[in-house]
Write a protein that holds these residues in place. Structure first.
Motif, PDB file in Angstrom:
ATOM      1  N   MET A   1      46.041  11.910 -40.467  1.00 18.27           N
ATOM      2  CA  MET A   1      45.863  13.098 -39.623  1.00 18.27           C
ATOM      3  C   MET A   1      44.411  13.185 -39.153  1.00 18.27           C
ATOM      4  O   MET A   1      43.485  13.069 -39.957  1.00 18.27           O
ATOM      5  N   GLN A   2      44.240  13.356 -37.861  1.00 15.26           N
ATOM      6  CA  GLN A   2      42.909  13.498 -37.296  1.00 15.26           C
ATOM      7  C   GLN A   2      42.426  14.936 -37.453  1.00 15.26           C
ATOM      8  O   GLN A   2      43.033  15.858 -36.902  1.00 15.26           O
TER       9      GLN A   2
ATOM     10  N   TYR B   1      41.020  25.820 -42.349  1.00 20.27           N
ATOM     11  CA  TYR B   1      42.141  26.270 -41.519  1.00 20.27           C
ATOM     12  C   TYR B   1      42.039  25.708 -40.105  1.00 20.27           C
ATOM     13  O   TYR B   1      43.032  25.274 -39.517  1.00 20.27           O
ATOM     14  N   ILE B   2      40.833  25.718 -39.568  1.00 23.07           N
ATOM     15  CA  ILE B   2      40.664  25.269 -38.177  1.00 23.07           C
ATOM     16  C   ILE B   2      40.751  23.757 -38.072  1.00 23.07           C
ATOM     17  O   ILE B   2      41.434  23.212 -37.207  1.00 23.07           O
ATOM     18  N   ARG B   3      40.077  23.040 -38.964  1.00 19.41           N
ATOM     19  CA  ARG B   3      40.086  21.578 -38.818  1.00 19.41           C
ATOM     20  C   ARG B   3      41.447  20.972 -39.131  1.00 19.41           C
ATOM     21  O   ARG B   3      41.761  19.872 -38.685  1.00 19.41           O
ATOM     22  N   LEU B   4      42.292  21.715 -39.863  1.00 21.94           N
ATOM     23  CA  LEU B   4      43.662  21.261 -40.108  1.00 21.94           C
ATOM     24  C   LEU B   4      44.610  21.629 -38.964  1.00 21.94           C
ATOM     25  O   LEU B   4      45.799  21.319 -39.019  1.00 21.94           O
ATOM     26  N   GLY B   5      44.073  22.317 -37.957  1.00 26.95           N
ATOM     27  CA  GLY B   5      44.877  22.648 -36.790  1.00 26.95           C
ATOM     28  C   GLY B   5      45.732  23.897 -36.922  1.00 26.95           C
ATOM     29  O   GLY B   5      46.605  24.153 -36.096  1.00 26.95           O
ATOM     30  N   MET B   6      45.464  24.714 -37.938  1.00 28.61           N
ATOM     31  CA  MET B   6      46.276  25.900 -38.185  1.00 28.61           C
ATOM     32  C   MET B   6      45.795  27.122 -37.413  1.00 28.61           C
ATOM     33  O   MET B   6      46.523  28.103 -37.276  1.00 28.61           O
TER      34      MET B   6
END
Length: 417
Positions: free
Chosen positions: A1-2, A178-183
């Motif tokens: 995952m990027q 939360y943000i870097r995981l795309g949530m």
């Protein structure tokens, strides 16, 4: 995952040395002390008679009078600081998806004044349990992000992190993840505290944690100085808007810096005392560097936890030497608590802001009030004593630790498109 890149697009501050972001920064670079005799209550019978209060603040300039009655001071501070940060970031419901905007906030104690007042009012009565219907909603630590979200219509993740004095740094690490995981696209994060109360001061005094330098409050917070005798309690709030990089670029946002990494650890040692060799602090800084994919020699500046306690300051500097080795002497190390006092759960947020502004302006704020060398501290370390120093900063770290052995570290990088 990027993983997504995360940037900081808004800042807000309400502190003992300035009630806006610009006032706070001006106070920092000019070495302003926020400590003064307490004005909130009669201190005659208290061991410590001073603190770092927020000054010249009228909450009704920011929040409707009717609403103020429903808010403990720690929530008032949270709203004011977050309002400034959200405005600074240019976030509106028209340029974001409200379901992907969250609020993750830190508070170590929460509504202590409310709790104190309600219990004292009950104790003074006839034993009938008469309590304000807003007692619980004003007191609970999670209510600050609830108010921020309701005020702005943000419907993403919403909660409070509680890890004593590491609370708001913990909140920043959570928001980053939360943000870097795309949530999420955007998260308003930070922390607030308002514990300059009879109960707060009395409790910390009973632990012998506070300075009792009543004859000279403005010099009482003296991190790394041989004559330090405890921390100075502060209050206020700091707010940061963290945003996914592509989202920020797409809406033409101003970018302060990039969040490079975050680390967490536990001392697993003692309720209130740090491990004397700083083992947990070593772990948290190493975790943060590993998360950021950086080497120790990449770091230019560290804003330490540096509370001005006899044990804590030495342990943290030992840990810095252990992690950074010979490079430690090339790092500008400071403690802005020498000016703001210790804002407990809000400390991580306002010190992260100080680190970001130091990077942006190329100036490291001083560690003020240093007069006497501590023989337990390596003299080769640059502790940025008494005067701000100009310095190009590409990477800055902010350390925050809490009772219970909670450690948090956040790393910021100069933004490069």
């Amino acid at each position: 995952m990027q993983l997504k890149r995360v940037v900081v697009t808004g800042l807000g501050a309400l502190t003992p040395i300035g009630n806006t972001l610009q006032e706070y920064w001006d106070g920092l670079v000019n070495g302003k002390s926020g400590a003064a005799p307490i004005t909130y209550y009669d201190t005659e019978k208290h061991k410590t008679k001073f603190a770092c209060e927020v000054k010249n603040f009228n909450v009704e300039d920011f929040i409707d009078k009717k609403e103020v009655r429903r808010l403990d001071k720690f929530a008032q501070y949270a709203i004011v600081a977050s309002d400034e940060a959200i405005k600074d970031a240019g976030i509106t419901l028209e340029n974001v998806n409200k379901y992907r905007v969250g609020v993750i906030w830190g508070a170590g104690i929460g509504g202590l004044q409310t709790f104190q007042d309600e219990v004292m009012n009950y104790a003074a009565g006839d034993g009938t349990p008469r309590f304000n219907p807003f007692f619980i909603p004003k007191m609970i630590a999670d209510i600050a992000p609830g108010h921020i979200s309701m005020r702005n219509g943000f419907m993403g993740p919403n909660y409070t992190t509680v890890s004593a004095c590491a609370s708001s740094a913990n909140a920043l690490v959570d928001a980053f993840n939360y943000i870097r995981l795309g949530m999420c696209d955007v998260i308003v994060s930070g922390g607030s505290e308002a514990a300059v109360t009879i109960a707060g001061m009395g409790g910390f005094n009973s632990m012998q944690a506070l300075s009792t330098r009543n004859e000279s409050p403005e010099t009482a917070s003296r991190p790394f100085d041989a004559t330090r005798d405890g921390f100075v309690l502060g209050e206020g709030a700091g707010a940061l808007v963290l945003e996914e990089y592509e989202h920020a670029i797409a809406r033409g946002a101003k970018i302060y810096c990039e969040v490079g990494g975050g680390g967490l650890s536990s001392d697993a040692y003692h309720l209130t005392a740090p491990h004397p060799e700083g083992i947990g602090v070593i772990a948290v800084m190493e975790n943060c560097l590993r998360d950021a994919g950086m080497k120790p020699e990449d770091v230019d500046h560290i804003n330490t936890h540096g509370t001005s306690t006899p044990l804590g300051d030495v342990a943290e500097l030992k840990a810095i030497k252990a992690v950074f080795g010979d490079h430690a002497k090339n790092i500008n190390i400071n403690s802005t608590k020498s000016m703001t006092g210790h804002l407990l759960g809000a400390a991580g947020a306002i010190e992260a802001i100080a680190s970001i502004l130091a990077m942006q302006n190329g100036i490291v704020p001083p560690t003020i009030n240093h007069t006497t060398v501590d023989e337990n501290i390596d003299p080769s370390l640059n502790l940025t004593l008494n005067k701000a120093q100009k310095r190009e900063i590409k990477v800055a770290m902010s350390n925050t630790f809490g009772f219970g052995g909670h450690n948090a570290c956040v790393l910021f990088k100069k933004f490069e498109n």
